[in-house]
Design an enzyme around this catalytic site. Structure first.
Site, PDB file in Angstrom:
ATOM      1  N   LYS A  67      23.488  30.266 -25.802  1.00 51.75           N
ATOM      2  CA  LYS A  67      23.397  29.894 -27.516  1.00 51.75           C
ATOM      3  C   LYS A  67      23.186  28.516 -27.767  1.00 51.75           C
ATOM      4  O   LYS A  67      22.685  28.003 -28.754  1.00 51.75           O
ATOM      5  CB  LYS A  67      23.958  30.875 -28.202  1.00 51.75           C
ATOM      6  CG  LYS A  67      23.424  32.438 -28.467  1.00 51.75           C
ATOM      7  CD  LYS A  67      24.133  33.046 -29.299  1.00 51.75           C
ATOM      8  CE  LYS A  67      23.348  34.617 -29.458  1.00 51.75           C
ATOM      9  NZ  LYS A  67      23.838  35.427 -30.565  1.00 51.75           N
ATOM     10  N   ASP A 103      20.494  35.332 -36.609  1.00 52.69           N
ATOM     11  CA  ASP A 103      21.664  36.467 -36.509  1.00 52.69           C
ATOM     12  C   ASP A 103      22.326  36.708 -38.097  1.00 52.69           C
ATOM     13  O   ASP A 103      22.779  37.755 -38.398  1.00 52.69           O
ATOM     14  CB  ASP A 103      22.832  36.032 -35.700  1.00 52.69           C
ATOM     15  CG  ASP A 103      22.562  36.103 -34.261  1.00 52.69           C
ATOM     16  OD1 ASP A 103      21.717  37.016 -34.057  1.00 52.69           O
ATOM     17  OD2 ASP A 103      23.095  35.412 -33.269  1.00 52.69           O
TER      18      ASP A 103
END
Ligand code: ATR
Length: 281
Positions: A67, A103
């Protein structure tokens, strides 16, 4: 060859339910395209991006451990990814490869769906943890104007995040939790505790404000011990599955130009899969 190819990349990646999610939407909307599961170990990241255009990728999702390490391979990252220090979605825009992070949108979309109007009265949140999921939750809650207290086993990690997010986000040691719970409108577990194969949280919910909501980002099992305890005490609870579903909406929209719906049928499909593959879930 399929013309529109998207992916989820990570290492390991076998457990990812994103292919099931995006595969469902591709079929449901009758779209041409694919969503492929890619196991990319860290040493293969450079080669993956070197071949990105040739391979015909229209974008994809990024998960652990990539990420942050994908960022230098992208032309730009958006404000959400900058603020969270991590990318979970990649797409092309005007010839440039962009990275974003959906997210926090997923975190909020889930609670918005399961407890509509929750943020009209919620003022203070307590988040357990200081990892990636905490970043998303803290960023999302800060954007809705809540004060956020981060409580973590390693307080220095919580402090680092509090410094990063600034006003309204504070760091605390676990010993302070009981006091924090008394004034807490939303308690979030953003650690991996409670997940199948991990120990459960050893948290006393007795001091928790009576009408507080309890949200667990874990979704295997769907009802963690923490959520079970909270439900039995009469709290409204939110499981983590919807966070996965809602974060996926944003990526799918960017790649396939169709905004998909999170439906009860989709939720059930994933629940059945989780139950079939994880005894005890
Ligand atoms: P993610 O990116 O999925 O959030 P992570 O970055 O590894 O995962 O973060 C895991 C979080 O769970 C951390 O806050 C970790 O606490 P530490 O910062 O003290 O490591 C927390 N955690 C994991 N196992 C734990 C345990 N047994 N007890 C308490 N906290 C735990």
């Amino acid at each position: 060859m399929v013309s529109k190819r998207a992916f989820v990349m990570g290492h390991p990646i076998a457990h990812s339910r994103s292919p099931m999610l995006h595969g469902y939407w591709l079929t449901r909307y009758g779209l041409e395209g694919s969503y492929e599961r890619l196991d990319i170990p860290p040493q293969e990241l450079d080669a993956f991006f070197a071949d990105f255009r040739n391979a015909g990728w229209i974008g994809g999702n990024v998960t652990v451990p990539h990420k942050t390490s994908v960022i230098p391979h992208l032309d730009r990252i958006d404000d959400d990814a900058t603020k969270m220090g991590a990318v979970n979605t990649i797409w092309w825009q005007d010839g440039a490869l962009l990275g974003g992070n959906t997210d926090a949108i997923g975190f909020l979309g889930n609670i918005d769906e399961l407890v509509p109007g929750w943020d009209k009265t919620a003022r203070r949140a307590v988040i357990l943890g200081a990892g990636g999921a905490t970043r998303a939750a803290a960023y999302g809650l800060q954007s809705r104007g809540l004060d956020v207290a981060l409580c973590n086993r390693t307080p220095s990690k919580a402090q680092k995040l509090a410094d990063h997010f600034g006003a309204g986000v504070s760091a605390h040691a676990m010993e302070e939790l009981a006091g924090l719970l008394e004034n807490c409108d939303l308690l979030v577990n953003a650690t991996s505790l409670g997940m199948i194969g991990q120990p459960a949280h050893d948290i006393d919910l007795a001091p928790l404000k009576k009408d507080a909501i309890v949200y667990d980002v874990v979704y295997v099992p769907l009802e963690t011990d923490l959520l079970k305890k909270a439900r039995e005490k009469g709290h409204r609870t939110v499981d983590g599955l919807g966070m996965l579903l809602h974060q996926g909406v944003e990526g799918f929209s960017r790649w396939f130009r169709t905004r998909p719906e999170v439906t009860a049928e989709l939720r059930q499909l994933l629940i059945d899969d989780i139950r079939a593959k994880t005894p005890g879930a």
